[in-house]
Each structure stands twice: as structure tokens, then as C-alpha cells.
Scaffold this motif. Structure first.
Motif, mmCIF file in Angstrom:
data_model
loop_
_atom_site.group_PDB
_atom_site.id
_atom_site.type_symbol
_atom_site.label_atom_id
_atom_site.label_comp_id
_atom_site.label_asym_id
_atom_site.label_seq_id
_atom_site.Cartn_x
_atom_site.Cartn_y
_atom_site.Cartn_z
ATOM 1 N N VAL A 166 -10.701 -13.062 13.419
ATOM 2 C CA VAL A 166 -11.939 -12.297 13.618
ATOM 3 C C VAL A 166 -11.693 -10.864 14.074
ATOM 4 C CG1 VAL A 166 -13.173 -14.409 14.192
ATOM 5 C CG2 VAL A 166 -12.198 -13.038 16.033
ATOM 6 N N ARG A 167 -10.435 -10.480 14.318
ATOM 7 C CA ARG A 167 -10.170 -9.143 14.860
ATOM 8 C C ARG A 167 -10.651 -8.045 13.905
ATOM 9 N NH1 ARG A 167 -5.146 -9.581 15.478
ATOM 10 N NH2 ARG A 167 -4.990 -9.950 17.715
ATOM 11 N N LYS A 168 -10.396 -8.205 12.618
ATOM 12 C CA LYS A 168 -10.792 -7.184 11.648
ATOM 13 C C LYS A 168 -12.308 -7.041 11.589
ATOM 14 C CE LYS A 168 -10.032 -5.792 6.848
ATOM 15 N NZ LYS A 168 -9.390 -6.164 5.536
ATOM 16 N N ASP A 169 -13.030 -8.149 11.572
ATOM 17 C CA ASP A 169 -14.494 -8.082 11.522
ATOM 18 C C ASP A 169 -15.068 -7.457 12.789
ATOM 19 O OD1 ASP A 169 -14.351 -9.322 9.078
ATOM 20 O OD2 ASP A 169 -14.642 -11.346 9.884
ATOM 21 N N VAL A 170 -14.496 -7.780 13.938
ATOM 22 C CA VAL A 170 -14.972 -7.199 15.197
ATOM 23 C C VAL A 170 -14.723 -5.692 15.219
ATOM 24 C CG1 VAL A 170 -14.618 -7.180 17.697
ATOM 25 C CG2 VAL A 170 -14.716 -9.341 16.492
ATOM 26 N N ARG A 171 -13.565 -5.256 14.683
ATOM 27 C CA ARG A 171 -13.272 -3.826 14.627
ATOM 28 C C ARG A 171 -14.261 -3.097 13.716
ATOM 29 N NH1 ARG A 171 -8.587 -4.020 12.507
ATOM 30 N NH2 ARG A 171 -7.388 -4.313 14.426
ATOM 31 N N LEU A 172 -14.651 -3.731 12.610
ATOM 32 C CA LEU A 172 -15.622 -3.106 11.710
ATOM 33 C C LEU A 172 -17.025 -3.097 12.306
ATOM 34 C CD1 LEU A 172 -14.444 -4.608 8.282
ATOM 35 C CD2 LEU A 172 -14.049 -2.300 9.144
ATOM 36 N N ALA A 191 -11.648 -7.128 23.027
ATOM 37 C CA ALA A 191 -11.070 -8.389 23.524
ATOM 38 C C ALA A 191 -12.119 -9.217 24.261
ATOM 39 C CB ALA A 191 -9.882 -8.097 24.436
ATOM 40 N N LYS A 192 -13.004 -8.541 25.023
ATOM 41 C CA LYS A 192 -14.074 -9.270 25.711
ATOM 42 C C LYS A 192 -15.052 -9.877 24.706
ATOM 43 C CE LYS A 192 -13.881 -6.369 29.847
ATOM 44 N NZ LYS A 192 -14.621 -5.388 30.680
ATOM 45 N N ILE A 193 -15.347 -9.123 23.633
ATOM 46 C CA ILE A 193 -16.260 -9.639 22.610
ATOM 47 C C ILE A 193 -15.665 -10.874 21.947
ATOM 48 C CG2 ILE A 193 -17.322 -9.109 20.382
ATOM 49 C CD1 ILE A 193 -17.497 -6.185 21.322
ATOM 50 N N ILE A 194 -14.368 -10.811 21.621
ATOM 51 C CA ILE A 194 -13.709 -11.966 20.997
ATOM 52 C C ILE A 194 -13.693 -13.150 21.950
ATOM 53 C CG2 ILE A 194 -11.513 -12.796 20.063
ATOM 54 C CD1 ILE A 194 -10.999 -9.978 19.033
ATOM 55 N N GLY A 195 -13.494 -12.890 23.253
ATOM 56 C CA GLY A 195 -13.523 -13.979 24.234
ATOM 57 C C GLY A 195 -14.871 -14.669 24.291
ATOM 58 N N ARG A 196 -15.960 -13.881 24.228
ATOM 59 C CA ARG A 196 -17.297 -14.496 24.220
ATOM 60 C C ARG A 196 -17.543 -15.277 22.929
ATOM 61 N NH1 ARG A 196 -18.709 -9.468 26.737
ATOM 62 N NH2 ARG A 196 -19.298 -8.584 24.707
ATOM 63 N N MET A 197 -17.032 -14.744 21.805
ATOM 64 C CA MET A 197 -17.173 -15.465 20.540
ATOM 65 C C MET A 197 -16.442 -16.804 20.594
ATOM 66 S SD MET A 197 -16.660 -12.265 17.903
ATOM 67 C CE MET A 197 -16.594 -13.343 16.451
ATOM 68 N N TRP A 198 -15.267 -16.822 21.219
ATOM 69 C CA TRP A 198 -14.502 -18.070 21.343
ATOM 70 C C TRP A 198 -15.226 -19.069 22.256
ATOM 71 C CZ3 TRP A 198 -10.844 -20.937 19.310
ATOM 72 C CH2 TRP A 198 -10.216 -21.902 20.071
ATOM 73 N N ALA A 199 -15.837 -18.554 23.314
ATOM 74 C CA ALA A 199 -16.563 -19.454 24.229
ATOM 75 C C ALA A 199 -17.793 -20.059 23.556
ATOM 76 C CB ALA A 199 -16.963 -18.695 25.492
ATOM 77 N N ASP A 200 -18.450 -19.288 22.663
ATOM 78 C CA ASP A 200 -19.651 -19.777 21.983
ATOM 79 C C ASP A 200 -19.350 -20.502 20.670
ATOM 80 O OD1 ASP A 200 -21.027 -18.594 24.033
ATOM 81 O OD2 ASP A 200 -21.421 -16.736 22.934
ATOM 82 N N LEU A 201 -18.081 -20.629 20.322
ATOM 83 C CA LEU A 201 -17.725 -21.260 19.046
ATOM 84 C C LEU A 201 -18.053 -22.756 19.083
ATOM 85 C CD1 LEU A 201 -16.350 -20.565 16.297
ATOM 86 C CD2 LEU A 201 -14.207 -21.351 17.317
ATOM 87 N N GLU A 202 -18.480 -23.288 17.941
ATOM 88 C CA GLU A 202 -18.802 -24.709 17.862
ATOM 89 C C GLU A 202 -17.550 -25.549 18.115
ATOM 90 O OE1 GLU A 202 -20.495 -25.406 14.084
ATOM 91 O OE2 GLU A 202 -22.288 -24.180 14.432
ATOM 92 N N GLN A 203 -17.767 -26.734 18.664
ATOM 93 C CA GLN A 203 -16.646 -27.598 19.011
ATOM 94 C C GLN A 203 -15.878 -28.047 17.769
ATOM 95 O OE1 GLN A 203 -15.317 -28.393 21.899
ATOM 96 N NE2 GLN A 203 -16.810 -27.139 23.010
#
Length: 345
Positions: free
Chosen positions: A76-82, A93-105
Motif C-alpha cells: 500500500v506504500r505506493k497508493d498512500v504516496r499518491l 507511516a502513521k496512515i499505513i498503521g491506521r490502515m493496518w489496524a482497520d484491516l479486515e481479519q
């Protein structure tokens, strides 16, 4: 002129008569003065400290495994950068961390499965790599002080014993039965295994495999513990919600029961002068339910037969609506048209 003579006299007194003695005067060199200046600390300046060499890494070792979070980050790094071009690296990095926390099980389990497969791949490759001569050579270069010494020949032993003398500490160690330090370094502490021998490397691989299993089991237990904790929290909130609903229902049932008693008393009062057709029975608090059922059956079967009774019942129904409606609204209940019952607003 007098002044110049006095100057000459003074110079003659100061300067030595033998000019060769001037060569014996020590003049501090430039290097000595510079070293003295460097040694003297200057106020307000920090002394530079040189860092030691970094620990050498094995370039031939297998690629280390990635965690599930790092695999998700790479995806997801490329999409977050765009999507967030003006943010800093730490904010992304904080945005990716929140995305990981909200990711479906389910998706998170997929990344964890890939990470487990990558870890097993690394273990297999690393175990095979430890069998190679490249790995053994790298260990010998990395820990040169721990290498076992080659056995000396008889001539070298005799020459060494003739040249060296026994120190008091060595004598004390020999008399006490202790092994010298140079011999102790050749064996693993607690095990009679020479360091960097095939037996030592095999034992090291076995211990590393056990450690990896223990770490994996510890990680699995931590995940299960976190999952169970979430289940317990959700169960507690569900139990609390059910308890609140039960309490509300009990309060509502109590209100309805009180209004039922009140309704029976009002019906008995209003129908006390209306006997049942055929039997002539009058209602009481205990028989009001049966009385109302028989009265409805008699009117619905033959309404033209009892016109006066129909008029009385219609008048009582209008009065009943006028009496009950304010009382029900006071307790938050309404009188339903169908069946004449009360319901919560």
C-alpha cells in the motif's frame, strides 16, 4: 649619546658573551604547541567521539523474512504516496498503521500466512547455509579471538616450555586445579564442546531451531490472548446491553400490569349495571375477563337482537377512551385501537 651608551651597556649585560650558547636554548616546536592546544579543552566546544566499526553482516546469508505488517506496507506504500503527496514519511507511516489496524481479519490472516511461509523459507535456507564452508569462514573472521588453536608439535612444546617461566598466578591456577583462560575459551560454557567444531555448529543450529519455535509459539499465544481479550470485551458489552434491555422490559411489564388492574376496576365500575344477555350475570374484578368475552360474543352473533345493549356498550366505550387516555399518556403508553390494549410509545 649618553643614552646610546647606556643601551649598549644594558645589552651587553643581557646577551651572553659566547654566542654558541644561544643554540642550546630550547625553542618549542609548532607540533608541540598544536598538540598542547588540542589537549587543552576549549570552553563551549564538544569533544568529538569516534564511533566504533559497525558489526559486519554476512552478505551471503539468506534474505531475512518479512513480517505481515511489512508485506502490507510494501503493497500500500505506493497508493498512500499518491493519495497523500504532501505528507511526510512519518505521517505516511502513521496512515499505513491506521490502515493496518482497520484491516479486515480475513485479509490480515492472508498476510500473516504469507509471513509464516516466508519465515519457514528463511529457516530452511539458513539451516542449509550453516552447512556451507562460506558460513564457517565468516564466523571465523567475525570471532577471531574465539578460534581454537592448532595443536603444537612436540618440538614446539619443548621450546616453549624452555623459554617461558611459570608465573605466580599460573602456579596458583595449576595448584588449585583450575583450567587456564586460554583453554576455557576453547569450549562452550557448561558444555564440553570445542567452539566452532562440527558438534558445536550442530548444537548451535538445534538451539536456534528451539528458540525459533519458542518465539513462534509465544507470538501465537499473544495473538490468541489478544483475540480472546477482544471477545471477552465484546461479550461484556453484549451482556450489559441485554441487562439494560431486560430492566427496561421489566419496568414496562410492571407499568402494563398496573394498567391492567386499573382497567379491570374501571370496566367493573362502568358495566356494573349491564347484565349479560340470557344469564343476567354482572361483572366482578375476578370475572371481568370472562364477562367481556361473553358480552362481545353475544353482540357479534346477533347485533339486531340487542339494540339497547349496543347503545350502552358504545357509550361506555367512548367514556372509557376519555378516562384511560390521560392515564396512559402519563406513563408513556398509548391505547391501541385493535384489541383495546396498551403499548409503549
Amino acid at each position: 649619546m649618553a643614552q646610546s651608551k647606556e643601551a649598549e651597556v644594558n645589552l651587553s649585560e643581557i646577551l651572553p658573551t659566547d654566542m654558541s650558547s644561544i643554540a642550546e636554548i630550547e625553542i618549542p616546536s609548532l607540533e608541540t604547541s598544536q598538540s598542547a592546544e588540542e589537549a587543552t579543552p576549549t570552553p563551549g566546544k564538544r569533544k568529538r567521539t569516534t564511533r566504533g566499526p559497525h558489526e559486519s553482516k554476512d552478505p551471503n546469508a539468506p534474505r531475512r523474512p518479512q513480517t505481515a505488517y511489512m508485506m502490507f506496507t510494501n503493497d500500500v506504500r505506493k497508493d498512500v504516496r499518491l493519495d497523500h503527496p504532501d505528507t511526510s514519511v512519518s505521517d505516511r507511516a502513521k496512515i499505513i498503521g491506521r490502515m493496518w489496524a482497520d484491516l479486515e481479519q480475513t485479509k490480515k490472516k492472508e498476510y500473516q500466512q504469507k509471513a509464516q511461509e516466508d519465515k519457514e523459507r528463511y529457516i530452511q535456507e539458513y539451516v542449509a547455509y550453516q552447512e556451507t564452508d562460506i558460513y564457517k569462514e565468516f564466523i571465523r573472521k567475525k570471532f577471531p579471538n574465539l578460534q581454537s588453536k592448532k595443536p603444537k608439535t612436540d618440538d614446539e612444546k619443548s621450546a616453549t616450555s624452555s623459554k617461558t617461566t611459570t608465573t605466580p598466578s599460573a602456579k596458583a591456577g595449576a595448584s588449585s586445579g583450575k583450567t587456564p583462560l586460554s583453554c576455557q575459551q576453547q569450549f562452550v560454557p557448561g558444555l564440553n564442546i570445542p567452539i566452532f567444531s562440527d558438534e558445536f555448529l550442530k548444537h548451535n543450529r538445534e538451539m536456534e531451531a528451539k528458540l525459533r519455535k519458542l518465539r513462534q509459539s509465544s507470538s501465537n499465544l499473544e495473538e490468541e490472548n489478544a483475540l480472546l481479550s477482544r471477545h471477552v470485551d465484546s461479550m461484556k458489552s453484549a451482556v450489559l446491553k441485554v441487562q439494560n434491555e431486560v430492566k427496561k422490559q421489566e419496568d414496562r411489564n410492571g407499568k402494563l400490569q398496573g394498567h391492567l388492574v386499573m382497567l379491570r376496576e374501571i370496566l367493573v365500575t362502568m358495566f356494573k349495571e349491564v347484565p349479560l344477555p340470557g344469564s343476567g350475570d354482572l361483572p366482578t374484578v375476578d370475572t371481568i375477563d370472562a364477562y367481556m368475552g361473553k358480552l362481545q360474543q353475544a353482540i357479534s352473533n346477533d347485533p339486531d337482537k340487542y339494540p339497547d345493549l349496543m347503545v350502552k356498550v358504545s357509550d361506555i366505550a367512548k367514556q372509557l377512551d376519555t378516562v384511560l387516555k390521560p392515564r396512559l399518556e402519563q406513563d408513556g403508553l398509548t391505547l391501541t385501537e385493535e384489541g383495546g390494549g396498551a403499548s409503549e410509545q
